[in-house]
Structure formats: structure tokens, C-alpha cells
Design a protein around this motif. Structure first.
Motif, PDB file in Angstrom:
ATOM      1  N   THR A   1      -8.189  -2.110  -0.538  1.00 15.49           N
ATOM      2  CA  THR A   1      -9.492  -1.965   0.103  1.00 15.49           C
ATOM      3  C   THR A   1     -10.022  -3.355   0.425  1.00 15.49           C
ATOM      4  O   THR A   1     -10.306  -4.139  -0.487  1.00 15.49           O
TER       5      THR A   1
ATOM      6  N   VAL B   1      -7.721   0.211   3.541  1.00 18.79           N
ATOM      7  CA  VAL B   1      -9.072   0.679   3.836  1.00 18.79           C
ATOM      8  C   VAL B   1      -9.927  -0.543   4.161  1.00 18.79           C
ATOM      9  O   VAL B   1     -10.085  -1.430   3.321  1.00 18.79           O
TER      10      VAL B   1
ATOM     11  N   PHE C   1      -6.491   8.531  -0.156  1.00 19.87           N
ATOM     12  CA  PHE C   1      -6.738   7.607  -1.265  1.00 19.87           C
ATOM     13  C   PHE C   1      -6.181   8.187  -2.564  1.00 19.87           C
ATOM     14  O   PHE C   1      -5.594   7.463  -3.380  1.00 19.87           O
TER      15      PHE C   1
ATOM     16  N   VAL D   1     -13.546  -1.869   5.025  1.00 15.76           N
ATOM     17  CA  VAL D   1     -14.932  -1.443   4.872  1.00 15.76           C
ATOM     18  C   VAL D   1     -15.853  -2.556   5.372  1.00 15.76           C
ATOM     19  O   VAL D   1     -15.826  -3.673   4.849  1.00 15.76           O
TER      20      VAL D   1
ATOM     21  N   PHE E   1      -9.779  11.242   4.201  1.00 10.79           N
ATOM     22  CA  PHE E   1      -9.840   9.933   3.536  1.00 10.79           C
ATOM     23  C   PHE E   1      -9.623  10.097   2.041  1.00 10.79           C
ATOM     24  O   PHE E   1      -8.811   9.370   1.436  1.00 10.79           O
TER      25      PHE E   1
ATOM     26  N   THR F   1      -2.615   1.084  -2.477  1.00  6.65           N
ATOM     27  CA  THR F   1      -3.821   1.074  -1.655  1.00  6.65           C
ATOM     28  C   THR F   1      -4.540  -0.258  -1.814  1.00  6.65           C
ATOM     29  O   THR F   1      -4.743  -0.730  -2.943  1.00  6.65           O
TER      30      THR F   1
ATOM     31  N   VAL G   1      -7.570   2.955   7.479  1.00  3.08           N
ATOM     32  CA  VAL G   1      -8.875   3.605   7.598  1.00  3.08           C
ATOM     33  C   VAL G   1      -9.919   2.521   7.812  1.00  3.08           C
ATOM     34  O   VAL G   1      -9.931   1.520   7.086  1.00  3.08           O
TER      35      VAL G   1
END
Length: 861
Positions: free
Chosen positions: A278, A159, A270, A161, A266, A276, A189
Motif C-alpha cells: 500500500t 494499492v 486485499f 492511496v 477491493f 500486497t 488499485v
């Protein structure tokens, strides 16, 4: 050949470099370095082209007059002594930089906090990662980055961001892209209001409303708890504060302005993907709610226990090459060296280690507050090192005014042509990247050597030496009696282990006893554990992590009817900070040559703006004039402007003079992504292009930008006065510095040709001529022109349209890629085989893919 480290972003790529005998250097990626394994981005690959001395600060100056080092150092030392004696130590401040090496950083921090007696030292890293530091400390009890780069490659869900990884950290993007090719089931993502080039590999793009990140991750936290995706043993045994965090997280995800179906996808990914990662960057940090954004992300990883294990964890990617080294030595105003703080025990401990006569006992001013204090006259002396705050800080015009009114303004800098150097009285020549010796720390806590491969030019000296000489003049010879950088590194390492016993995460005490030869041969190493927190041992006194309650709140200074647009600032692919280095490279200027404002077509239409117009972007703090670039990647109501251009290269294109100076109340990081503005068309009457071998003193015009050419400068211009008047003023300015007779050609062409060689050329017209620079450039390399060449030039030059550069690594134009596609190249590999475009750093691959998609669409029509 010398093994050293790239001076750009926080990835920390290894480089093998050596002088080429022509004032530049040969540059290759270091295949043995763990960060990049031989890869380089376009900026790193072009480093050999940025080493010229023509704009270097080579000798000390006071008030514009060259002086000796003794005179300059005496001026600095006596000025600091007198101001402290009269006004106290808090009347003095340093502003330092993630461009410093760790040894330089350590020396500056030791001098001001341990011997001048104030913590008024802050770093430009406050602008890029202070919110991450604050978030880490709130959650973990320490500023600890838990993971490693390899976690991106091993994760099943990544992910991203607020990170345009493809342009801002291209080597990590390559590693992620390669991992996804090998494991197509990996999901990526991207959470970003803009559709950036990073979205090219995304399985899902969430173009959320700016400032709504906290609401999104709060909703994710609640959903994880609702579904039972909770690492119960980890949470119960190693954390506190979950109930309060969940209570604060209950809110409305609708404020994110996202399709609920995309949000559901999403959340499902998750919730169901154990491995995972981020990764977050400036879109998270550069916010008045930046620390809460960080903690909202960390809360989700703490709840699921996805931290400290291979392929899991939150990861803050830093913007500068040694932002992490600065964090280790306490360069932020609210920290002390070796990851200590201003707790009484830490202050006493560091003071004893340094044998400090005047130890700072409380945090100092953070960057924005610091320069506001300079402006109010509360800080009487400021020393700036290796950074350009007159260009990079928000409300930058106020920063310039503050420096100009300051009693004692000092700058240590390698570059003479800088907005900040122009504003300071005492100018100290510092070494640049290729000449400096020391260490840097990457975003994954890897310490690497930076080694010099060029000799010091003129009288330039490394920053630690300058600092130590001032310290000795202030009576502190014993504490600053280092003979070289190895001495400083050993002291830094010894402090990290001093009375530590595992209480602090940062401990490189084993390096405190290495000899000079071992320091010279030092190989990259990662400090601390390979991954922190897998054992649940955090650094709060109770050794537990903290869930932090992060209620969602709107950004400060929201748009209104007078300023209805949101200004977001950031980086371009091939430029770096304020262009003092990348601006020297001809090939790096080819991709995006001008300061632009990217706008949604609908917003532009309501303001009467078209692609290529010149628009004013105005806020309550300032304004800029920029070239309009229409883009469907922008959400309605939002605009994007690159932050690189300064008064040196585009006086009207400086955007930070207009940027909101609001800051995060916890971290002090500025709100660089959210300024209320409006735009309006500047009614220019003409557009122009000038190429000239010698710099031109331009008259006062609405818009200009200067670009590096091979042996010349190119100027792109536009103005509001009548075309005839502009032609007269500009031709006079050209002739003033470029010798030879003036010849008028057709279609607005004018030239200066001396002894048969083109010295300068100009094309002016009522409409923008986008290809003029490409058409004129070949004539600047021709030597004595033939009659036929002169005639072609006076008719406007070669009609070939390169379409702009797409691959900076190999200088490949858009036209060349388009031709390759037309000739049968149907894939990235095919284009690379035909043109080499996309075959090195890969940051141009998203644009090449877009051309391939467009070609397929045309063929299908």
C-alpha cells in the motif's frame, strides 16, 4: 561528468551532469543508480535548462541594499543575540526545507536546538509527510519506512492511496507500469477522489468521498478479521491494541460514497493477496485526519503480517528530495537528531554529544502555528532557508503579513524573485542545486551524494557555511568549526550511533570514520535493514507494534450553503513547488501553461461557467482568479487547483492564500486537500496574449500569468475593463520596456518591431484565442523579418494549431501525436516511433492512450 542526485521528488534519482559551456548543463539519468536505473522524468530531464543566473540572489542584502557578508552575518548574529537576551530563546524560529542537503539540515538543527536553546525549527516537509512520521511513531515506535522500491515490482497487489504517481513520482510509476506489463496478473488499485493519470494502469479506481479514507480502511480491517485473514502468531507475539482498533473500526462504509460492488472487489483482492503493498502520499497526509489515515492503513498490514518481507508492506512516498534526510537530523520541531525525541534521556544524550550550553528541552511550534506566532509578535526573529512559505503555506496572505511585521526576518535563498524574499529584510545568497555539496536520503532510505558541477556564482554560499559563520559570531566556534561537508556528515553519522546499541532504527555509525576521499566517492547505500520488522522487532519499549484506534470523523470545516464546493490542491505533471526552478524551462511550460480550476461540468453549468472562462475561487481565507477547465475526472462538488503559481508568475492565481489553515491535531500537517469554497464567473470583457523580450510592468487587471519562452516571456491575460481601454494600457506598458515603433495589424494584433526584429507582439480580443501563443512564438526566433513574414505576423501569425504540448521530454505537441495516430500509429510504441512522445519518462503516456482511445472510438462510429 559528475554523478549527483536529482533535486525534485523523494524518489532520489541519480543524474550524470556536466556544464555545457553555455550556462546550462547536459543531463542524463545515471544507469547505475538503484532508484532510477537511468530513467528521468520530464522535470529531471529539463534540469539543464533551469540553471541561468538572471533571477538569482547573488549578494547579501539588508532592506534591499547590497552589503558585505560580514555586515549581513553580524546583523543576523547581533539580532538573534539581542532578541534572545530580551525575550528568551522561544522568540526565535527557523523554517527550513526538504530542499536542503542533510549537512545543511544538521547544522541548522544543531544551532537552534543545541545552542540557541529552542526547538522552534520546523520544515516545509511538515506540509508533505508529517502525518506519516506521526503514524509510523504511533505504530512502530519509530519513524521507520519498512520497505523498498522493489517491493512495488514484486507485489501481486499494489494499492495507491492519495497518490497521482504518474505525475508526482513518474520514475516509480514507470517501474510499476513495467512490472505490470511483465506480470499482467498483478492488480493495481487507485484510491483517489479524482480520476488521475495514474488510473490509466489501474484495474480498479475507487473515487471515494474526500476525507473518508479512514472509514474505508477501518471497514477493510473488520473484513480481514471477519474472514480470518490474520497473521495470528505475528499479532499475538509482536503487537498490542488490536481489540481497541477493531472496536473503533466498526462503522459505515457508505460514507465513502462508493459502489458497494467495487468495495467488495477491493476487499476480496486485499484479503486473498499475500504480497500486497500500500503506497500512500499527499492525499493521505495532507488532512486534518492524516495521522489516523496512516494508522488505519498500517493496522491492515499489521493484522495480516504483510510487512518487512519482499513484495509487502505500507510505503510512504515523500514529496521532496531530502524530506527523509530532514527526518534523520530532527528538522521537525517535535523531534531531535538521529530519530530521537524530547524524552528526557534523549535530550540529555544529544546535549552531551553536542556539548550543548543551552539544549532545547521541549518541542517547538509546528509550521502553521509557528507563522501564526510570528503574526502575533510572539516570535521576534525568523530565519527561512530554501523554501517559499509566502506561496506554499495555507492562508498564505497572513504569512506574508506576519513576515512584513516581524522585527527580524531573514531568508537564505538562491532565487531573488520569490514571494518570501520580497517579504524579508535580510537576504542571504545561497547556493542552488548544481553548486551544492552533500548528501540526500530518498523515500526508501537510500543515502546518495549530491555533488556540485557548476562553480558558486557571485557571493553565494552553502547554507551550512552561513549557519556556521553565525554560530561562530555567537561564540560557538569550536562546535561549528567544520572545514567542509564531510566533517558534518561524519558528526551526523557518529551521533546516529552514539549510545544506540540497536535501540534506535537510524544508525549509520560505520560512516563516522570515513575519510574525505571516501566521502567524495560515496556510492548510494540504504541505511538500516533492507526491510524492517520482518522479525517482529519494533521500537516501542516493549518491542511490540501498536494497533491504533482510528474512529472515522468528518474533515474540519465542511462545505455549507455559502461555500458548497471542496477545494483540493496539488501538483501538475511538469511543474515543481513554486516554480522557482521549473518555471525557467521553456518546454516545461508547454503542457499546462496557466493556473486552472478543474471542475465537474455539472458544477460549472450551475454557475454559468464554460471551459476557458476566468473564475474566482473564494474561501473564508482568501480568493484566486483562475482559468476554468471542465473535467469529468472531478466528482460533483469538488474542484482541483494546482499549487505552483505565485505572485511572481500569476498574482491572482496564487491559490494558497485561499487554503484552509486547519491542521491535524497529532501531526500538525495542514488540511491542504479540503477547503470549503465557491466559484463565480469573473465578467471579463477581453482575453489576450503578449510575447515580449523584456519584462513588462503590467497594469492592474483581473487575471494574468507569465510563462517562459525562448528569449522572451509570454503573458496570458484577461480583464474586466473595455477592450479599447485595455489595448491602450497594455500597449503603453509594452512600449515602456521594449524599444521600437508600434505597429497595429488586423484582428487585435499589435507589435513592436525594432530594426526589423520583433521585440513584442500582442493579440487582444473579446474571446479567448487559445492558439495565439503558438502562432506568435516562431516570429520571436526569426531575427530580421522579411516583408512577407511581417505581413503574416500583422495578420495574426501562422494559423497552425499545435494543440498544446503533450510530451515535455521531447517537445512533442498534441497535434503531432494526433497526426501520427491518423497516419497509422495504433499503439504507444507506434506513437513513440513516429514522434518520440512517451519514449522517455512516460508521464505523458496516459494522455497519449486517451488520444488513441478517442481515435478508435471515432473509427468505430
Amino acid at each position: 561528468m559528475v554523478h549527483t542526485t536529482c533535486p525534485y521528488c523523494g524518489v532520489g534519482c541519480g543524474i550524470v551532469a556536466g556544464p555545457d559551456g553555455r550556462g546550462g548543463a547536459s543531463i542524463e539519468g545515471d544507469k547505475e543508480h538503484p532508484a532510477n536505473r537511468g530513467r528521468l522524468c520530464s522535470k529531471g530531464a529539463a534540469l539543464g535548462e533551469t540553471l541561468s543566473l538572471e533571477d538569482r540572489l547573488l549578494y547579501p542584502e539588508i532592506d534591499g541594499r547590497r552589503v558585505s557578508w560580514d555586515t549581513a552575518l553580524d546583523k543576523v548574529a547581533s539580532g538573534l543575540r539581542e532578541i534572545i537576551a530580551k525575550h528568551g530563546p522561544d522568540a526565535v524560529a527557523f523554517y527550513v526545507s526538504g530542499q536542503l542537503l542533510t549537512e545543511d539540515y544538521y547544522a541548522a538543527n544543531k544551532l537552534i536546538k543545541g545552542f540557541l536553546g529552542t526547538a522552534n525549527i520546523d520544515t516545509n516537509s511538515r506540509l508533505c509527510m508529517a502525518s506519516s512520521v506521526a503514524g509510523h511513531k504511533r505504530a512502530f515506535g519509530s519513524d521507520t519506512v519498512p520497505g523498498r522500491y522493489e517491493d512495488f515490482e514484486q507485489a501481486d497487489l499494489v494499492v495507491l492511496v492519495g497518490s497521482n504517481l504518474a505525475w508526482c513520482h513518474p520514475v516509480l510509476f514507470q517501474r510499476l507500469e513495467a512490472a505490470k506489463r511483465e506480470r499482467p496478473q498483478m492488480k493495481v488499485v487507485v484510491i483517489d477522489p479524482r480520476r488521475t493519470e495514474t488510473c490509466d494502469i489501474a484495474d480498479l479506481h475507487l473515487a471515494l468521498a474526500p476525507g473518508s479514507d479512514v472509514a474505508l480502511f477501518n471497514a477493510l480491517l473488520v473484513e480481514l478479521k471477519r474472514r480470518g485473514v490474520v497473521a495470528s502468531d505475528f499479532v499475538e507475539g509482536h503487537t498490542n491494541g488490536l481489540d481497541a482498533a477493531l472496536a473503533a473500526a466498526i462503522g459505515n462504509v457508505d460514507v465513502c460514497d462508493l459502489p458497494l460492488g467495487d468495495v467488495a472487489i477491493f476487499f476480496d483482492w486485499f484479503c486473498t493477496t499475500e504480497k500486497t503493498v500500500t503506497l500512500y502520499s499527499q492525499g493521505v497526509n495532507q488532512s486534518s485526519a492524516g495521522t489516523d489515515k496512516v494508522n488505519a492503513i498500517l493496522n491492515c498490514h499489521l493484522l495480516t503480517g504483510r510487512i518487512g518481507r519482499l513484495g509487502t508492506g505500507p510505503f510512504s512516498i515523500t514529496g521532496q528530495p531530502n524530506a527523509m534526510g530532514g527526518r534523520e537530523v530532527g528538522a521537525l520541531s517535535n523531534t531531535l537528531a538521529a530519530h530521537m525525541d524530547f524524552a528526557l534521556a534523549d535530550v540529555e544524550r544529544v546535549g552531551r554529544f553536542w556539548k550543548s550550553p543551552r539544549m532545547a528541552s521541549k518541542p517547538g511550534l509546528k509550521a502553521v502555528d509557528l507563522f501564526e506566532a510570528v503574526g502575533r509578535g510572539e516570535i521576534k526573529a525568523i530565519w527561512i532557508m530554501a523554501t517559499n512559505p509566502v506561496a506554499s503555506l495555507p492562508n498564505a496572505d497572513a504569512v506574508r503579513a506576519a513576515l512584513q511585521s516581524c522585527e527580524l526576518s531573514i531568508v537564505s535563498e538562491a532565487i531573488r524573485a520569490s514571494d518570501t524574499v520580497d517579504a524579508c529584510r535580510v537576504r542571504l545568497p545561497a547556493l542552488a542545486w548544481a553548486e551544492k555539496d552533500g548528501t540526500v536520503t530518498s523515500s526508501e532510505r537510500s543515502i546518495s551524494r549530491q555533488r556540485p558541477f557548476l562553480p558558486p556564482p557571485g557571493e553565494a554560499r552553502q547554507d551550512w557555511w552561513i549557519l556556521s559563520q553565525v554560530a561562530r559570531r555567537l561564540g560557538h566556534s569550536a562546535a561549528f568549526g567544520w572545514n567542509g561537508v564531510a566533517d558534518i556528515f561524519r558528526e551526523h553519522a557518529a551521533l546516529s550511533a552514539f549510545e544506540n546499541n540497536g535501540v534506535r532504527d537510524f544508525d549509520i555509525g560505520e560512516q563516522a570514520v570515513i575519510d574525505d576521499d571516501a566521502y567524495e566517492a560515496l556510492q548510494p547505500f540504504t541505511w538500516g535493514k533492507s526491510r524492517f520488522f520482518s522479525d517482529g522487532a519494533f521500537y516501542h519499549p516493549d518491542r511490540r507494534a501498536r494497533f491504533v484506534a482510528t474512529p472515522a470523523r468528518a474533515p474540519l470545516n465542511a462545505p455549507d450553503t455559502e461555500r458548497p464546493l471542496r477545494l483540493n490542491t496539488g501538483r501538475m505533471r511538469d511543474q515543481w513547488h513554486t516554480m522557482t526552478r521549473t518555471g525557467k524551462s521553456v518546454r516545461l511550460a508547454g503542457h499546462r501553461a496557466e493556473p486552472t480550476v478543474e471542475m465537474n461540468p455539472g458544477d460549472a453549468a450551475t454557475r454559468g461557467l464554460q471551459n476557458g472562462d476566468i473564475a474566482e475561487v473564494a474561501s473564508s481565507w482568501g480568493r484566486a482568479a483562475l482559468r476554468v477547465q471542465l473535467s469529468d475526472a472531478m466528482r460533483p462538488g469538488e474542484i482541483f487547483v494546482p499549487m505552483h503559481w505565485t505572485a511572481q508568475v500569476s498574482r491572482a492565481g496564487r491559490i494558497n492564500g485561499a487554503v484552509n489553515p486547519a491542521v491535524d491535531p497529532v501531526s500538525g500537517q495542514p488540511e491542504l486537500k479540503h477547503t470549503p469554497v465557491d466559484t463565480m464567473r469573473i465578467d471579463v470583457q477581453w482575453h489576450g496574449t503578449i510575447l515580449a523580450r523584456r519584462p513588462i510592468m503590467l497594469p492592474d487587471i483581473a487575471y494574468w500569468t507569465r510563462i517562459k519562452g525562448s528569449g522572451f516571456d509570454a503573458y496570458l491575460l484577461a480583464g474586466e475593463e473595455p477592450l479599447a481601454a485595455a489595448r491602450q494600457k497594455l500597449s503603453a506598458a509594452i512600449r515602456a520596456t521594449n524599444p521600437g515603433p508600434w505597429l497595429d495589424g488586423e484582428a487585435g494584433v499589435g507589435t513592436v518591431i525594432g530594426d526589423g526584429v520583433l521585440e513584442a507582439a500582442m493579440i487582444l480580443g473579446e474571446t479567448r484565442d487559445e492558439t495565439a501563443r503558438d502562432r506568435l512564438t516562431p516570429f520571436m526566433a526569426m531575427g530580421r523579418l522579411t516583408v512577407e513574414q511581417r505581413n503574416v505576423l500583422l495578420h495574426g501569425g501562422d494559423a497552425a494549431d499545435r494543440g498544446g504540448e503533450i510530451c515535455a521530454c521531447f517537445g512533442v505537441s498534441t497535434a503531432s501525436v494526433t497526426a501520427a495516430i491518423a497516419g497509422g500509429a495504433t499503439s504507444l510504441d507506434g506513437v513513440g516511433a513516429a514522434t518520440k512522445a512517451g519514449a522517455n519518462c512516460g508521464s505523458c503516456r496516459p494522455e497519449i492512450r486517451a488520444l488513441l482511445r478517442a481515435a478508435r472510438t471515432r473509427q468505430a462510429a
